[in-house]
Design a protein around this motif. Structure first.
Motif, PDB file in Angstrom:
ATOM      1  N   MET A   1       0.840  -1.190   0.000  1.00 59.66           N
ATOM      2  CA  MET A   1       0.000   0.000   0.000  1.00 59.66           C
ATOM      3  C   MET A   1       0.880   1.247   0.000  1.00 59.66           C
ATOM      4  N   ASP A   2       0.540   2.226  -0.842  1.00 56.75           N
ATOM      5  CA  ASP A   2       1.305   3.463  -0.926  1.00 56.75           C
ATOM      6  C   ASP A   2       0.996   4.379   0.259  1.00 56.75           C
ATOM      7  N   ASN A   3       1.902   5.289   0.548  1.00 56.15           N
ATOM      8  CA  ASN A   3       1.621   6.331   1.529  1.00 56.15           C
ATOM      9  C   ASN A   3       0.508   7.240   1.011  1.00 56.15           C
ATOM     10  N   PHE A   4      -0.287   7.779   1.922  1.00 55.47           N
ATOM     11  CA  PHE A   4      -1.371   8.671   1.522  1.00 55.47           C
ATOM     12  C   PHE A   4      -1.662   9.651   2.651  1.00 55.47           C
ATOM     13  N   ALA A   5      -2.231  10.795   2.287  1.00 55.94           N
ATOM     14  CA  ALA A   5      -2.670  11.779   3.275  1.00 55.94           C
ATOM     15  C   ALA A   5      -4.038  11.367   3.809  1.00 55.94           C
ATOM     16  N   PHE A   6      -4.323  11.759   5.040  1.00 55.14           N
ATOM     17  CA  PHE A   6      -5.586  11.365   5.680  1.00 55.14           C
ATOM     18  C   PHE A   6      -6.266  12.604   6.255  1.00 55.14           C
ATOM     19  N   PHE A   7      -7.554  12.745   5.933  1.00 54.27           N
ATOM     20  CA  PHE A   7      -8.333  13.890   6.405  1.00 54.27           C
ATOM     21  C   PHE A   7      -9.625  13.385   7.046  1.00 54.27           C
ATOM     22  N   ARG A   8     -10.091  14.057   8.091  1.00 51.38           N
ATOM     23  CA  ARG A   8     -11.336  13.656   8.746  1.00 51.38           C
ATOM     24  C   ARG A   8     -12.214  14.888   8.973  1.00 51.38           C
ATOM     25  N   PRO A   9     -12.947  15.282   7.945  1.00 52.28           N
ATOM     26  CA  PRO A   9     -13.810  16.463   8.069  1.00 52.28           C
ATOM     27  C   PRO A   9     -14.999  16.189   8.989  1.00 52.28           C
ATOM     28  N   THR A  10     -15.590  17.271   9.480  1.00 53.92           N
ATOM     29  CA  THR A  10     -16.757  17.151  10.363  1.00 53.92           C
ATOM     30  C   THR A  10     -18.012  17.731   9.737  1.00 53.92           C
ATOM     31  N   SER A  11     -17.913  18.171   8.479  1.00 53.86           N
ATOM     32  CA  SER A  11     -19.088  18.700   7.783  1.00 53.86           C
ATOM     33  C   SER A  11     -19.051  18.259   6.330  1.00 53.86           C
ATOM     34  N   VAL A  12     -20.214  18.247   5.704  1.00 55.63           N
ATOM     35  CA  VAL A  12     -20.296  17.873   4.291  1.00 55.63           C
ATOM     36  C   VAL A  12     -19.516  18.864   3.439  1.00 55.63           C
ATOM     37  N   ALA A  13     -19.667  20.147   3.735  1.00 52.87           N
ATOM     38  CA  ALA A  13     -18.986  21.174   2.948  1.00 52.87           C
ATOM     39  C   ALA A  13     -17.468  20.992   3.003  1.00 52.87           C
TER      40      ALA A  13
ATOM     41  N   ASP B   1      -9.421  -2.741   0.974  1.00 53.56           N
ATOM     42  CA  ASP B   1      -9.046  -3.941   0.222  1.00 53.56           C
ATOM     43  C   ASP B   1      -8.358  -3.573  -1.084  1.00 53.56           C
ATOM     44  N   LEU B   2      -8.960  -2.651  -1.831  1.00 56.03           N
ATOM     45  CA  LEU B   2      -8.426  -2.297  -3.140  1.00 56.03           C
ATOM     46  C   LEU B   2      -7.094  -1.557  -3.030  1.00 56.03           C
ATOM     47  N   MET B   3      -6.915  -0.810  -1.949  1.00 57.63           N
ATOM     48  CA  MET B   3      -5.622  -0.153  -1.737  1.00 57.63           C
ATOM     49  C   MET B   3      -4.539  -1.180  -1.422  1.00 57.63           C
ATOM     50  N   LYS B   4      -4.877  -2.186  -0.628  1.00 60.26           N
ATOM     51  CA  LYS B   4      -3.904  -3.235  -0.317  1.00 60.26           C
ATOM     52  C   LYS B   4      -3.483  -3.984  -1.573  1.00 60.26           C
ATOM     53  N   LEU B   5      -4.421  -4.133  -2.498  1.00 62.05           N
ATOM     54  CA  LEU B   5      -4.148  -4.847  -3.739  1.00 62.05           C
ATOM     55  C   LEU B   5      -3.499  -3.958  -4.806  1.00 62.05           C
ATOM     56  N   ALA B   6      -3.353  -2.667  -4.492  1.00 59.19           N
ATOM     57  CA  ALA B   6      -2.804  -1.683  -5.436  1.00 59.19           C
ATOM     58  C   ALA B   6      -3.695  -1.485  -6.650  1.00 59.19           C
ATOM     59  N   VAL B   7      -4.977  -1.810  -6.501  1.00 56.80           N
ATOM     60  CA  VAL B   7      -5.944  -1.537  -7.566  1.00 56.80           C
ATOM     61  C   VAL B   7      -6.336  -0.066  -7.529  1.00 56.80           C
ATOM     62  N   GLN B   8      -6.521   0.483  -6.342  1.00 52.38           N
ATOM     63  CA  GLN B   8      -6.736   1.911  -6.167  1.00 52.38           C
ATOM     64  C   GLN B   8      -5.570   2.477  -5.361  1.00 52.38           C
ATOM     65  N   ARG B   9      -5.089   3.633  -5.802  1.00 51.92           N
ATOM     66  CA  ARG B   9      -3.903   4.225  -5.184  1.00 51.92           C
ATOM     67  C   ARG B   9      -4.125   5.721  -4.976  1.00 51.92           C
ATOM     68  N   PRO B  10      -5.053   6.070  -4.107  1.00 56.46           N
ATOM     69  CA  PRO B  10      -5.330   7.490  -3.883  1.00 56.46           C
ATOM     70  C   PRO B  10      -4.177   8.184  -3.169  1.00 56.46           C
ATOM     71  N   GLY B  11      -4.007   9.469  -3.465  1.00 56.98           N
ATOM     72  CA  GLY B  11      -3.006  10.249  -2.761  1.00 56.98           C
ATOM     73  C   GLY B  11      -3.493  10.705  -1.403  1.00 56.98           C
ATOM     74  N   GLY B  12      -4.804  10.635  -1.199  1.00 61.98           N
ATOM     75  CA  GLY B  12      -5.381  11.022   0.078  1.00 61.98           C
ATOM     76  C   GLY B  12      -6.746  10.411   0.277  1.00 61.98           C
ATOM     77  N   LEU B  13      -7.111  10.175   1.527  1.00 59.08           N
ATOM     78  CA  LEU B  13      -8.435   9.668   1.881  1.00 59.08           C
ATOM     79  C   LEU B  13      -9.147  10.707   2.734  1.00 59.08           C
ATOM     80  N   VAL B  14     -10.402  10.954   2.388  1.00 54.34           N
ATOM     81  CA  VAL B  14     -11.243  11.884   3.130  1.00 54.34           C
ATOM     82  C   VAL B  14     -12.256  11.048   3.894  1.00 54.34           C
ATOM     83  N   ASP B  15     -11.972  10.818   5.165  1.00 53.14           N
ATOM     84  CA  ASP B  15     -12.805   9.960   6.016  1.00 53.14           C
ATOM     85  C   ASP B  15     -14.036  10.745   6.459  1.00 53.14           C
TER      86      ASP B  15
END
Length: 338
Positions: free
Chosen positions: A1-13, A36-50
């Motif tokens: 799995m590649d390194n990625f940035a992680f964000f956790r917003p508290t509003s839809v906007a 799952d898809l990140m572990k398989l390297a099928v998806q490789r996002p630079g960041g996840l917005v939780d």
């Protein structure tokens, strides 16, 4: 799995702002598909917005005229709702028959309807030919692969991957709508229009735009919901994807079918409404023979591949079996009203 940035917003906007623009960022809800898809390297996002910190998206309502499900409502919670079980058994059954108890406790409804295919050629990057993962590379399934798990409805010469979900079938059968919000504002999408047939562009799976987030899923209440059923045929009784499934609902006037709803799973490239099978039933006296006729009509346009022809008789039997259960529920409900 590649390194990625992680964000956790508290509003839809805030979530929309983080996932919009040129950044290679994806939304994360339960994570049961994305991780799952990140572990398989099928998806490789630079960041996840939780988005799980946006509490307003967790609520749901079982109203007399409309069912409303927040995108972050948990599958297990909604599946266990007694009011929903009475209002529309097919919706709760489709959730209970999906995944494992552990996954249902984590997975969210919005993510569930957007889950990606379980096609082995898509999920295994050792196979270089996958138009869904790498547009223009070819399709390993169509070029000599094993196709027993692939679509026999809605496929194209570029992709025959199967849509794997369960709940979507119940949603499309009862004319659900999806409410979204994105950089361009809010919109309401008929559920039948949300997913896109593979055609020449299998990599495009929905009409959602970058940064667009599902807010809720809404379903108008109709009489056929009360006599509904979700039947799923699979290799094992739990934690397996459908070989063929059907979400059905019936409204009867005596023994005459006033309304019929039929949607198919495990057999198509997108959630599939079987309109021709519904028309077979409407206005006719219900019987097992009629249910089987409707089952055959549901697969009249199927295009089986070398290893998937078994899905046609199996799918027809599943539709007929689901209709028989729905009919029994309709008759039991009619007796209860007498």
């Amino acid at each position: 799995m590649d390194n990625f940035a992680f964000f956790r917003p508290t509003s839809v906007a805030e979530a929309i702002d983080l996932a919009s623009g040129d950044q290679k960022r994806d939304f994360l809800a339960g994570g049961t598909t994305m991780v799952d898809l990140m572990k398989l390297a099928v998806q490789r996002p630079g960041g996840l917005v939780d988005i799980t910190g946006i509490k307003e998206l967790e609520s749901y309502e079982i109203g007399p005229g409309r069912l409303r499900f927040g995108a972050l409502a948990r599958m297990a919670v909604v599946a266990d709702d007694a009011d929903l079980r009475e209002a529309c058994p097919a919706l709760t059954e489709a959730l209970w028959k999906a995944a494992s108890p552990q996954l249902r406790n984590v997975a969210r409804l919005g993510g569930n309807i957007l889950q990606r295919t379980r096609c082995p050629y898509f999920r295994d990057t050792a196979y270089t030919q996958c138009n869904k993962r790498d547009p223009g590379s070819g399709c390993a399934a169509l070029e000599g692969g094993v196709t027993s798990l692939h679509a026999i409805l809605g496929g194209s010469e570029h992709c025959v991957a199967m849509y794997p979900g369960d709940w979507a079938q119940a949603l499309i059968a009862f004319d659900a709508e999806v409410r979204t919000r994105g950089p361009g504002g809010s919109r309401t999408i008929p559920f039948a229009d949300l997913h896109v047939l593979p055609g020449d562009s299998p990599e495009v799976e929905t009409i959602l735009e970058k940064g667009e987030i599902i807010i809720s899923i809404e379903v108008p209440v109709v009489p056929a919901m009360r006599a509904s059923h979700y039947l799923k045929a699979r290799d094992r009784e739990s934690y397996a994807f459908a070989s063929a499934s059907a979400a059905v609902g019936l409204e009867l006037d005596g023994e005459t079918v006033k309304d019929a709803r039929i949607a198919l799973g495990g057999v198509a490239s997108v959630p599939w409404r079987a309109g021709a099978a519904e028309e077979v039933l409407r206005g006719r006296t219900f019987s097992e023979a009629l249910a089987r006729e409707a089952g055959r009509a549901a697969f009249a346009d199927a295009t089986p591949l070398e290893h998937s022809a078994y899905k046609i008789p199996l799918g027809a039997d599943v539709v007929a079996g689901a209709l028989m259960t729905a009919h029994a529920r309709a008759r039991a409900g009619a007796k209860g009203e007498d």
